[in-house]
Design a protein around this motif. Structure first.
Motif, PDB file in Angstrom:
ATOM      1  N   ASP A 161       0.776  -1.313   0.014  1.00 18.70           N
ATOM      2  CA  ASP A 161       0.075   0.057   0.258  1.00 18.70           C
ATOM      3  C   ASP A 161       0.892   1.423  -0.117  1.00 18.70           C
ATOM      4  O   ASP A 161       0.604   2.133  -0.712  1.00 18.70           O
ATOM      5  N   ASN A 162       1.922   1.437   0.601  1.00 17.03           N
ATOM      6  CA  ASN A 162       2.715   2.490   0.854  1.00 17.03           C
ATOM      7  C   ASN A 162       3.514   2.645  -0.384  1.00 17.03           C
ATOM      8  O   ASN A 162       3.697   3.648  -1.122  1.00 17.03           O
ATOM      9  N   LEU A 163       3.923   1.511  -1.293  1.00 16.50           N
ATOM     10  CA  LEU A 163       4.652   1.698  -2.378  1.00 16.50           C
ATOM     11  C   LEU A 163       3.773   2.140  -3.537  1.00 16.50           C
ATOM     12  O   LEU A 163       3.938   2.874  -4.336  1.00 16.50           O
ATOM     13  N   LEU A 170       1.699   6.262  -7.314  1.00 15.86           N
ATOM     14  CA  LEU A 170       0.431   6.956  -7.932  1.00 15.86           C
ATOM     15  C   LEU A 170       0.887   8.413  -7.354  1.00 15.86           C
ATOM     16  O   LEU A 170       0.310   9.080  -8.358  1.00 15.86           O
ATOM     17  N   THR A 171       1.165   8.992  -6.390  1.00 12.71           N
ATOM     18  CA  THR A 171       1.287  10.316  -6.216  1.00 12.71           C
ATOM     19  C   THR A 171       2.384  10.936  -7.147  1.00 12.71           C
ATOM     20  O   THR A 171       2.261  11.765  -7.702  1.00 12.71           O
TER      21      THR A 171
END
Length: 87
Positions: free
Chosen positions: A3-5, A10-11
């Motif tokens: 999720d962090n990756l 995405l950002t």
């Protein structure tokens, strides 16, 4: 971990895409040549008339409220300790 990756990718993708879009508009914003003619339709004028069905009430009557319970003992808490200080 995934999720962090995914969030970071995405950002970064959104920021990069926005930068490219703004740069493309700044560099290629002026188009050469005459604009193509656009088809246009003119409609007859329309008059809209609105009517209120009833006058707005000046007094609002609410339903009757009955209190069925009451707290008889109120509890007061006193603290003689000094308030904590944050630095």
């Amino acid at each position: 971990m995934r999720d962090n990756l995914f969030s970071a990718i995405l950002t970064f993708s959104l920021l990069a895409g926005g930068t490219i879009a703004v740069g493309a508009e700044m560099m290629g914003g002026q188009r050469s040549g005459p604009a193509a003619p656009v088809a246009c339709v003119t409609l007859d004028p329309v008059t809209v008339i609105g009517h209120r069905r009833t006058a707005v009430a000046e007094v609002v009557t609410l339903p009757k409220v009955t209190v069925t319970g009451r707290r008889s003992n109120w509890v007061a808490v006193e603290s003689h300790e000094p308030a904590p200080k944050f630095e």
